[in-house]
Design a protein around this motif. Sequence first.
Motif, PDB file in Angstrom:
ATOM      1  N   VAL A 136     -10.292 -27.918 -44.602  1.00 24.45           N
ATOM      2  CA  VAL A 136      -9.070 -28.681 -44.867  1.00 24.45           C
ATOM      3  C   VAL A 136      -8.407 -29.132 -43.559  1.00 24.45           C
ATOM      4  CG1 VAL A 136      -8.561 -27.787 -47.154  1.00 24.45           C
ATOM      5  CG2 VAL A 136      -7.882 -26.449 -45.158  1.00 24.45           C
ATOM      6  N   PRO A 137      -9.092 -29.948 -42.765  1.00 26.18           N
ATOM      7  CA  PRO A 137      -8.448 -30.426 -41.546  1.00 26.18           C
ATOM      8  C   PRO A 137      -7.211 -31.246 -41.863  1.00 26.18           C
ATOM      9  CG  PRO A 137     -10.402 -31.725 -42.030  1.00 26.18           C
ATOM     10  CD  PRO A 137     -10.417 -30.553 -42.966  1.00 26.18           C
ATOM     11  N   ASN A 138      -6.245 -31.189 -40.976  1.00 27.56           N
ATOM     12  CA  ASN A 138      -5.053 -32.010 -41.112  1.00 27.56           C
ATOM     13  C   ASN A 138      -5.436 -33.483 -41.063  1.00 27.56           C
ATOM     14  OD1 ASN A 138      -2.486 -33.384 -39.626  1.00 27.56           O
ATOM     15  ND2 ASN A 138      -1.859 -31.654 -40.897  1.00 27.56           N
ATOM     16  N   ASP A 144     -14.610 -31.980 -38.253  1.00 27.25           N
ATOM     17  CA  ASP A 144     -13.193 -32.328 -38.104  1.00 27.25           C
ATOM     18  C   ASP A 144     -12.336 -31.080 -37.898  1.00 27.25           C
ATOM     19  OD1 ASP A 144     -14.108 -34.880 -38.689  1.00 27.25           O
ATOM     20  OD2 ASP A 144     -13.405 -34.827 -40.770  1.00 27.25           O
ATOM     21  N   PHE A 145     -12.659 -30.020 -38.649  1.00 28.50           N
ATOM     22  CA  PHE A 145     -11.874 -28.788 -38.558  1.00 28.50           C
ATOM     23  C   PHE A 145     -12.086 -28.111 -37.192  1.00 28.50           C
ATOM     24  CE2 PHE A 145     -10.324 -25.409 -41.855  1.00 28.50           C
ATOM     25  CZ  PHE A 145      -9.011 -25.705 -41.517  1.00 28.50           C
ATOM     26  N   CYS A 146     -13.283 -28.258 -36.630  1.00 31.82           N
ATOM     27  CA  CYS A 146     -13.532 -27.750 -35.279  1.00 31.82           C
ATOM     28  C   CYS A 146     -12.676 -28.499 -34.258  1.00 31.82           C
ATOM     29  CB  CYS A 146     -15.011 -27.878 -34.916  1.00 31.82           C
ATOM     30  SG  CYS A 146     -16.100 -26.689 -35.748  1.00 31.82           S
ATOM     31  N   LEU A 147     -12.536 -29.803 -34.447  1.00 28.49           N
ATOM     32  CA  LEU A 147     -11.677 -30.582 -33.549  1.00 28.49           C
ATOM     33  C   LEU A 147     -10.237 -30.088 -33.617  1.00 28.49           C
ATOM     34  CD1 LEU A 147     -12.853 -34.290 -34.023  1.00 28.49           C
ATOM     35  CD2 LEU A 147     -13.667 -32.576 -32.384  1.00 28.49           C
ATOM     36  N   GLU A 148      -9.769 -29.780 -34.825  1.00 24.20           N
ATOM     37  CA  GLU A 148      -8.400 -29.289 -34.960  1.00 24.20           C
ATOM     38  C   GLU A 148      -8.252 -27.904 -34.323  1.00 24.20           C
ATOM     39  OE1 GLU A 148      -4.823 -28.927 -38.256  1.00 24.20           O
ATOM     40  OE2 GLU A 148      -6.876 -29.288 -38.955  1.00 24.20           O
ATOM     41  N   THR A 149      -9.281 -27.090 -34.421  1.00 28.16           N
ATOM     42  CA  THR A 149      -9.266 -25.781 -33.775  1.00 28.16           C
ATOM     43  C   THR A 149      -9.126 -25.942 -32.266  1.00 28.16           C
ATOM     44  OG1 THR A 149     -10.655 -24.880 -35.550  1.00 28.16           O
ATOM     45  CG2 THR A 149     -10.564 -23.634 -33.484  1.00 28.16           C
ATOM     46  N   ASP A 150      -9.887 -26.850 -31.700  1.00 25.15           N
ATOM     47  CA  ASP A 150      -9.799 -27.116 -30.259  1.00 25.15           C
ATOM     48  C   ASP A 150      -8.413 -27.646 -29.887  1.00 25.15           C
ATOM     49  OD1 ASP A 150     -11.279 -27.521 -27.578  1.00 25.15           O
ATOM     50  OD2 ASP A 150     -10.393 -29.501 -27.972  1.00 25.15           O
ATOM     51  N   TRP A 151      -7.839 -28.489 -30.741  1.00 26.66           N
ATOM     52  CA  TRP A 151      -6.482 -28.990 -30.496  1.00 26.66           C
ATOM     53  C   TRP A 151      -5.489 -27.845 -30.407  1.00 26.66           C
ATOM     54  CZ3 TRP A 151      -2.506 -28.155 -34.044  1.00 26.66           C
ATOM     55  CH2 TRP A 151      -1.279 -28.740 -33.709  1.00 26.66           C
ATOM     56  N   LYS A 177      -8.945 -35.650 -39.839  1.00 27.25           N
ATOM     57  CA  LYS A 177      -9.920 -35.950 -40.884  1.00 27.25           C
ATOM     58  C   LYS A 177     -10.714 -37.202 -40.549  1.00 27.25           C
ATOM     59  CE  LYS A 177     -10.246 -35.740 -45.922  1.00 27.25           C
ATOM     60  NZ  LYS A 177      -9.475 -35.604 -47.178  1.00 27.25           N
ATOM     61  N   GLY A 178     -12.035 -37.057 -40.492  1.00 29.18           N
ATOM     62  CA  GLY A 178     -12.915 -38.173 -40.188  1.00 29.18           C
ATOM     63  C   GLY A 178     -13.126 -38.431 -38.722  1.00 29.18           C
ATOM     64  N   LYS A 179     -12.465 -37.655 -37.854  1.00 26.61           N
ATOM     65  CA  LYS A 179     -12.520 -37.928 -36.414  1.00 26.61           C
ATOM     66  C   LYS A 179     -13.824 -37.486 -35.756  1.00 26.61           C
ATOM     67  CE  LYS A 179      -8.371 -39.701 -36.142  1.00 26.61           C
ATOM     68  NZ  LYS A 179      -8.161 -41.126 -35.846  1.00 26.61           N
ATOM     69  N   SER A 180     -14.504 -36.490 -36.324  1.00 24.21           N
ATOM     70  CA  SER A 180     -15.718 -35.989 -35.665  1.00 24.21           C
ATOM     71  C   SER A 180     -16.917 -36.901 -35.881  1.00 24.21           C
ATOM     72  CB  SER A 180     -16.053 -34.586 -36.181  1.00 24.21           C
ATOM     73  OG  SER A 180     -16.499 -34.633 -37.531  1.00 24.21           O
ATOM     74  N   GLY A 181     -16.875 -37.715 -36.940  1.00 25.63           N
ATOM     75  CA  GLY A 181     -18.034 -38.534 -37.259  1.00 25.63           C
ATOM     76  C   GLY A 181     -19.165 -37.742 -37.877  1.00 25.63           C
ATOM     77  N   LEU A 182     -18.912 -36.467 -38.211  1.00 29.16           N
ATOM     78  CA  LEU A 182     -19.936 -35.605 -38.800  1.00 29.16           C
ATOM     79  C   LEU A 182     -19.605 -35.285 -40.245  1.00 29.16           C
ATOM     80  CD1 LEU A 182     -20.448 -33.112 -35.812  1.00 29.16           C
ATOM     81  CD2 LEU A 182     -22.021 -34.914 -36.555  1.00 29.16           C
ATOM     82  N   ASN A 183     -18.678 -34.370 -40.436  1.00 33.44           N
ATOM     83  CA  ASN A 183     -18.212 -33.981 -41.767  1.00 33.44           C
ATOM     84  C   ASN A 183     -16.912 -33.193 -41.591  1.00 33.44           C
ATOM     85  OD1 ASN A 183     -19.020 -31.463 -40.840  1.00 33.44           O
ATOM     86  ND2 ASN A 183     -20.616 -31.167 -42.365  1.00 33.44           N
ATOM     87  N   LEU A 184     -16.407 -32.617 -42.658  1.00 30.41           N
ATOM     88  CA  LEU A 184     -15.129 -31.909 -42.581  1.00 30.41           C
ATOM     89  C   LEU A 184     -15.189 -30.695 -41.663  1.00 30.41           C
ATOM     90  CD1 LEU A 184     -13.990 -32.082 -46.321  1.00 30.41           C
ATOM     91  CD2 LEU A 184     -13.041 -33.351 -44.376  1.00 30.41           C
TER      92      LEU A 184
END
Length: 519
Positions: free
Chosen positions: A259-261, A275-282, A265-272
Motif C-alpha cells: 500500500v504505497p502512498n 513502489d513500497f521500497c521507494l517509500e521505505t527509502d524515502w 504509486k507507480g514510481k518504480s516502474g516495476l510493481n507495488l
Amino acid sequence: MKMKVTATAVLFLMGAAQAVPPNIVYILADDMGPGDVSCYNAEGKISTPNIDRLAREGMKFMDMHTNSSVCTPTRYGILTGRYAWRTSQLKMGVLNGYSQHLIEPTRETVASLLKKQGYATACIGKWHLGMDWQQTPGSHLTGKKISWKKVDPKAPIKNGPNSVGFDYFYGISGSLNMSPHAYIENDRMQGEIEKLAKMDDVNARGFTQPSTPGYAAKEYVQQEVVPRFTRKATDWIRENKDGPFFLYFPLPSPHSPLVPNAAFKGKSGLNLHGDFCLETDWAVGEVLKTLDELDLTDNTLVVFTADNGTSPRAGFEELAAKGHHPSWIYRGMKGTTWEGGHRVPFVVRWPQQVKAGAVSSALICSTDFFATCAELTGVKPAPDAGEDSVSFLPALQGRPQPGSDDRLVIHHSDKGIFSIRRGTWKVMFDAFGGSGRYDPRASEPIRNIASLQLYDMASDATENVNLAAQYPEIVQSLRKDLAGIIRRGRSTPGPNLPSDYNDPNVAWPQLEPVLNELK
C-alpha cells in the motif's frame, strides 16, 4: 537537557576518550532483501539513494544475518540479544495483533540498557512482539493467536513497549495486514474504534488484502501509515535533540499489503512492491534530513537493515521478468533457511567513528545489536542478558572482529527448522529450506541435494553444491555445536542458563535431526 555523566557514559573508542555518547537510530525495514537495495544490487531495478547514502558515508556489511527469517522472532532478537526460539511461546511462526507479550518485563533490552545510561528511548512503528490486552468478561486469553473478539479495545494495554525500556511508543501492534487496524500510543488504542467482523467489512473500508477482520479505527488509512510514522519519528528526534537518544524505527514496509502512498504509486516502474521500497527509502531520507538540520549527523549512529528477506507477495516472477531479483544472487526468500531468507542489508553510519565507504565481511547476526550498544556505552550486561549477542563494534572501527573465523550463528525458518553457520560452513537439516515458501532459483538445481546439506560460504554462498557427503565430520561437528548452544541456554561465553530442550511439556519436533546430540 543537562546530562548526568557517569563512568559508563564515558567511551574509550579508537584510543580516544569521548565524553558524549552517540545518539542511536535503528531503522528496520519489513520484508526487504538485499536485492531490493541498490547499494547491494547495482543491477537491480529499485533505486534507494538514501540507503545508498548511508553506505557511502558509513559501513556496508556483506555477511549479516537475521536470527530468524520471519518478523516476530527477529525483532525479539534485535531488542534482547537472544534467540526467540529460547522462549516457550515462539518455537516457530509469528504472533498476531492481539498476542500476549513475548518479552518479559524483567528481561534487559537494548532500550532498558540505554535508558539506564541516560538515553531517551522511543519505539515508533511496527511492534509485533505482543502486548497484553484486557480480556472481555468471560474470556480467557492464552496462546500465540488470540481472537480480537476476546479483547477490550478501549482498556489500557499492559506489557507493551513501555514495559521493556521505551519511554514512548507510537505504532501498530502487528503487521500492516493484521487487526487491530489502528494506531496505539503508549498503552491506548487511538481513534474511533469499530468492528470489521467479516471480510466484506474489511473490503468496504478499502483495506488491501491480505488484511484481516477485527477492530479498526475509522481514522486509520493504510496508505498513510508510513508517512505518519515518519513524521512521528522526525518530530520525536527534534523533541529530544539534546540527547542522548535511542530511536527504534521499525517500518511496516514493504510488507504486504502493498500500500504505497499515492506519491510513490507507480514510481518504480516495476510493481507495488517496488513502489513500497521507494517509500521505505524515502522514510530513511527524512530521518537523515532531520539529523542534518539539527546538526546531529556526526555523533549519531544510524543503522538500516531488514527483519528478513523479501516476501513472495512481492511478486518474484513478475519482478524477475523485469530484471529485478529481491534476494539478489541468493536462494530462497522470507521464511526459508536459504540465504535469501535471512541474509539482509545492514548499513551503519557514524561519522565520528566509522570510516566512510567501508565494507565489512564480518559474520554478524541481528542479535548482536544488544552487545554492541552495551560496549559503546561502557556497560557490562548481566550474565543472563544478551546471551546470543556479540558486539560488532570492532568491525565498525575497522579492526578485526574477534572470533569471526569460528563464529556460530543459528538460522531459523518460519516452520521452526534449524540451520547453523560456523565461520564459512553452513549446515541445513532439510532439503527444502525449512519452509513452505519456494526458492526463486529452483530452476537452478543443487548438486548432490539431500536432507542434510553443507555449504562452504566462502566459495559457494549461492548454495549450489551440497558437500555433506564429502565432509561428514564437519556436519557432525556442527550438529553438536547446535546441540550445545541449545543445551547451554546461550551461544556466548558465560554461565549456563536454563533451557527447556529437555522439558517434556515443551514440544521441539523441529529438533529431530539433532536429538541424539541432545541426550
